[in-house]
Write a protein that holds these residues in place. Structure first.
Motif, PDB file in Angstrom:
ATOM      1  N   TYR A  31      24.706  36.522  41.556  1.00 17.07           N
ATOM      2  CA  TYR A  31      25.065  35.444  40.642  1.00 17.07           C
ATOM      3  C   TYR A  31      26.177  34.594  41.219  1.00 17.07           C
ATOM      4  O   TYR A  31      26.800  34.944  42.229  1.00 17.07           O
ATOM      5  N   ARG A  50      27.805  30.638  49.276  1.00 16.62           N
ATOM      6  CA  ARG A  50      27.964  32.083  49.051  1.00 16.62           C
ATOM      7  C   ARG A  50      26.697  32.675  48.446  1.00 16.62           C
ATOM      8  O   ARG A  50      26.312  33.804  48.762  1.00 16.62           O
ATOM      9  N   ARG A 139      34.010  51.047  42.822  1.00 18.44           N
ATOM     10  CA  ARG A 139      32.770  50.295  43.017  1.00 18.44           C
ATOM     11  C   ARG A 139      32.070  50.703  44.319  1.00 18.44           C
ATOM     12  O   ARG A 139      32.633  51.418  45.124  1.00 18.44           O
ATOM     13  N   LYS A 146      27.773  39.290  45.949  1.00 18.87           N
ATOM     14  CA  LYS A 146      28.099  39.054  44.537  1.00 18.87           C
ATOM     15  C   LYS A 146      26.942  39.493  43.638  1.00 18.87           C
ATOM     16  O   LYS A 146      26.185  38.677  43.125  1.00 18.87           O
ATOM     17  N   GLU A 178      41.152  44.095  44.880  1.00 23.39           N
ATOM     18  CA  GLU A 178      41.105  42.827  44.130  1.00 23.39           C
ATOM     19  C   GLU A 178      41.136  43.131  42.642  1.00 23.39           C
ATOM     20  O   GLU A 178      41.202  44.290  42.236  1.00 23.39           O
ATOM     21  N   THR A 180      39.380  42.784  38.663  1.00 23.31           N
ATOM     22  CA  THR A 180      38.027  43.084  38.184  1.00 23.31           C
ATOM     23  C   THR A 180      37.102  41.886  38.376  1.00 23.31           C
ATOM     24  O   THR A 180      35.911  42.050  38.585  1.00 23.31           O
ATOM     25  N   SER A 181      37.657  40.668  38.296  1.00 21.09           N
ATOM     26  CA  SER A 181      36.825  39.469  38.444  1.00 21.09           C
ATOM     27  C   SER A 181      37.622  38.358  39.108  1.00 21.09           C
ATOM     28  O   SER A 181      37.446  37.183  38.804  1.00 21.09           O
ATOM     29  N   ASN A 182      38.501  38.747  40.022  1.00 18.46           N
ATOM     30  CA  ASN A 182      39.350  37.756  40.699  1.00 18.46           C
ATOM     31  C   ASN A 182      39.957  38.371  41.956  1.00 18.46           C
ATOM     32  O   ASN A 182      39.950  39.588  42.120  1.00 18.46           O
ATOM     33  N   ASN A 183      40.475  37.523  42.814  1.00 17.36           N
ATOM     34  CA  ASN A 183      41.210  37.998  43.985  1.00 17.36           C
ATOM     35  C   ASN A 183      42.680  38.124  43.625  1.00 17.36           C
ATOM     36  O   ASN A 183      43.181  37.397  42.765  1.00 17.36           O
ATOM     37  N   LEU A 202      35.209  40.631  47.382  1.00 19.43           N
ATOM     38  CA  LEU A 202      34.408  39.409  47.372  1.00 19.43           C
ATOM     39  C   LEU A 202      35.216  38.290  48.012  1.00 19.43           C
ATOM     40  O   LEU A 202      36.416  38.150  47.743  1.00 19.43           O
ATOM     41  N   GLY A 204      36.303  35.150  47.621  1.00 18.38           N
ATOM     42  CA  GLY A 204      36.362  34.191  46.514  1.00 18.38           C
ATOM     43  C   GLY A 204      36.283  32.758  47.021  1.00 18.38           C
ATOM     44  O   GLY A 204      36.918  32.411  48.014  1.00 18.38           O
ATOM     45  N   ILE A 205      35.517  31.951  46.319  1.00 19.70           N
ATOM     46  CA  ILE A 205      35.429  30.537  46.665  1.00 19.70           C
ATOM     47  C   ILE A 205      36.790  29.884  46.375  1.00 19.70           C
ATOM     48  O   ILE A 205      37.274  29.045  47.138  1.00 19.70           O
ATOM     49  N   THR A 206      37.410  30.310  45.302  1.00 18.30           N
ATOM     50  CA  THR A 206      38.744  29.805  44.957  1.00 18.30           C
ATOM     51  C   THR A 206      39.762  30.271  45.992  1.00 18.30           C
ATOM     52  O   THR A 206      40.653  29.521  46.392  1.00 18.30           O
ATOM     53  N   THR A 240      43.136  34.585  41.567  1.00 16.22           N
ATOM     54  CA  THR A 240      42.325  33.362  41.601  1.00 16.22           C
ATOM     55  C   THR A 240      40.878  33.695  41.254  1.00 16.22           C
ATOM     56  O   THR A 240      40.379  34.767  41.595  1.00 16.22           O
ATOM     57  N   SER A 241      40.233  32.778  40.565  1.00 19.11           N
ATOM     58  CA  SER A 241      38.787  32.850  40.351  1.00 19.11           C
ATOM     59  C   SER A 241      38.312  31.461  39.949  1.00 19.11           C
ATOM     60  O   SER A 241      39.122  30.590  39.606  1.00 19.11           O
ATOM     61  N   ALA A 242      36.988  31.292  39.971  1.00 15.64           N
ATOM     62  CA  ALA A 242      36.408  29.971  39.706  1.00 15.64           C
ATOM     63  C   ALA A 242      36.776  29.447  38.318  1.00 15.64           C
ATOM     64  O   ALA A 242      36.861  28.239  38.129  1.00 15.64           O
TER      65      ALA A 242
HETATM   66  N1  PMP Z   1      36.497  39.134  43.127  1.00 11.86           N
HETATM   67  C1  PMP Z   1      35.616  39.543  42.208  1.00 11.86           C
HETATM   68  C2  PMP Z   1      35.288  40.994  42.116  1.00 11.86           C
HETATM   69  C3  PMP Z   1      35.022  38.611  41.329  1.00 11.86           C
HETATM   70  O1  PMP Z   1      34.137  39.036  40.404  1.00 11.86           O
HETATM   71  C4  PMP Z   1      35.384  37.250  41.428  1.00 11.86           C
HETATM   72  C5  PMP Z   1      34.815  36.223  40.490  1.00 11.86           C
HETATM   73  N2  PMP Z   1      33.442  36.239  40.417  1.00 11.86           N
HETATM   74  C6  PMP Z   1      36.307  36.870  42.410  1.00 11.86           C
HETATM   75  C7  PMP Z   1      36.842  37.840  43.248  1.00 11.86           C
HETATM   76  C8  PMP Z   1      36.724  35.445  42.578  1.00 11.86           C
HETATM   77  O2  PMP Z   1      35.722  34.686  43.182  1.00 11.86           O
HETATM   78  P1  PMP Z   1      35.601  33.123  42.909  1.00 11.86           P
HETATM   79  O3  PMP Z   1      36.916  32.517  43.282  1.00 11.86           O
HETATM   80  O4  PMP Z   1      34.506  32.695  43.797  1.00 11.86           O
HETATM   81  O5  PMP Z   1      35.295  32.970  41.453  1.00 11.86           O
END
Ligand code: PMP
Length: 282
Positions: A31, A50, A139, A146, A178, A180-183, A202, A204-206, A240-242
């Motif tokens: 995703y 990505r 994990r 992703k 990192e 759970t959903s960000n760097n 991951l 991260g694009i951000t 950081t995250s999108a």
């Molecule tokens: N690490 C993880 C585990 C993530 O789930 C995310 C967001 N999807 C990120 C980092 C940040 O990535 P991005 O900046 O591309 O949103």
């Protein structure tokens, strides 16, 4: 709300996916989440690149081209009148008789939907900062892909909630991987420290954009592992995250970071990031 499924724009209650879809049965899917500011897409090219990499790593066919994907994103923004929010995109290997081996003839499933969300740019959390806890990183070993296997990160968010915090940073072999959903990042003086890329996190694009902007703003960037102990001693910290962009972290496992308030370096990076990305949005 209008959603996109395999070539069609449909009201969400008319959109269907097979119960044999491997995304549903095996989490065999990937995703992307792209932010929308002022009705435009933030770093679409980064997310498209990505996505292609995730698909390649899993030998999954790309059901579309980058050009068509951009059109689908734009059409959904238009149909749902999204000014600020996000677009979620998912590709799975498709429906097939249940078997661990990849099917040879499955057609990938492509789904996109929007979520309107005000306060992405003017997020009140940017003023107060996040509290985070640490948890063990349990994990799988290819976090650079992703995938939609998000159960452990969900458990991490629940553990954070239960502890009265906003999120969790994951620790493996004594160092932070990192969020759970960000760097995850710490700041010491004028230096930004974040874990180097690899299979463990991951890309991260951000993250890519923010590290570039930090260097352009004469900050120093160190891509290396850091421990929770080092994090607690840092001047500032952030994620950081999108969808959160650059978000200050003010407390880690109950310890205040720096003054316990969002710091200047993180505030500056957030401002630079949002400004530049708005200008470059498509
Ligand atoms: N690490 C993880 C585990 C993530 O789930 C995310 C967001 N999807 C990120 C980092 C940040 O990535 P991005 O900046 O591309 O949103």
């Amino acid at each position: 709300r209008t959603v996109y499924v395999n070539g069609s724009y449909l009201p969400e209650h008319e959109a269907t996916v097979s119960i044999f879809d491997r995304g549903f049965l095996f989490a065999d899917g990937v995703y992307e989440v792209t932010s929308v500011l002022g009705g435009k897409l933030i770093d679409f090219a980064g997310h498209a690149a990505r996505l292609q990499r995730s698909l390649d790593e899993l030998e999954m066919a790309n059901p579309t081209t980058e050009e068509d994907l951009l059109e689908i994103h734009r059409e959904l923004v238009r149909l749902n009148e999204i000014d600020e929010g996000l677009i979620y995109l998912q590709v799975t290997r498709g429906a097939a008789d249940r078997d661990f081996a990849y099917p040879e003839d499955a057609t990938p499933t492509l789904v996109l939907f929007t979520q309107a969300k005000s306060g992405l740019a003017d997020n009140p959390m940017a003023k107060t900062g996040m509290k985070i806890i640490s948890i063990e990183d349990q994990r799988w070993g290819r976090r650079d892909i992703k995938t939609v296997q998000l159960l452990y990160p969900s458990m991490g968010k629940m553990a954070a909630k239960a502890a009265g915090a906003h999120d969790a940073w994951m620790v493996e072999d004594g160092v932070v991987t990192e969020g759970t959903s960000n760097n995850a990042y710490i700041v010491k003086g004028n230096t930004i420290i974040t874990r180097h890329l690899g299979h463990e996190i991951l890309s991260g694009i951000t993250r890519t954009a923010v590290l570039r902007m930090a260097q352009e703003a004469q900050m120093k960037v160190e891509e290396r592992p850091f421990t929770m102990e080092e994090a607690k001693q840092a001047d500032e910290a952030f994620v950081t995250s999108a969808t959160t962009f650059v978000m200050p972290v003010v407390e880690i496992d109950g310890a205040a970071i720096g003054t316990g308030q969002p710091g200047d370096v993180v505030a500056r990076l957030r401002e630079i990031y949002i400004d530049e990305m708005r200008k470059a949005a498509v």
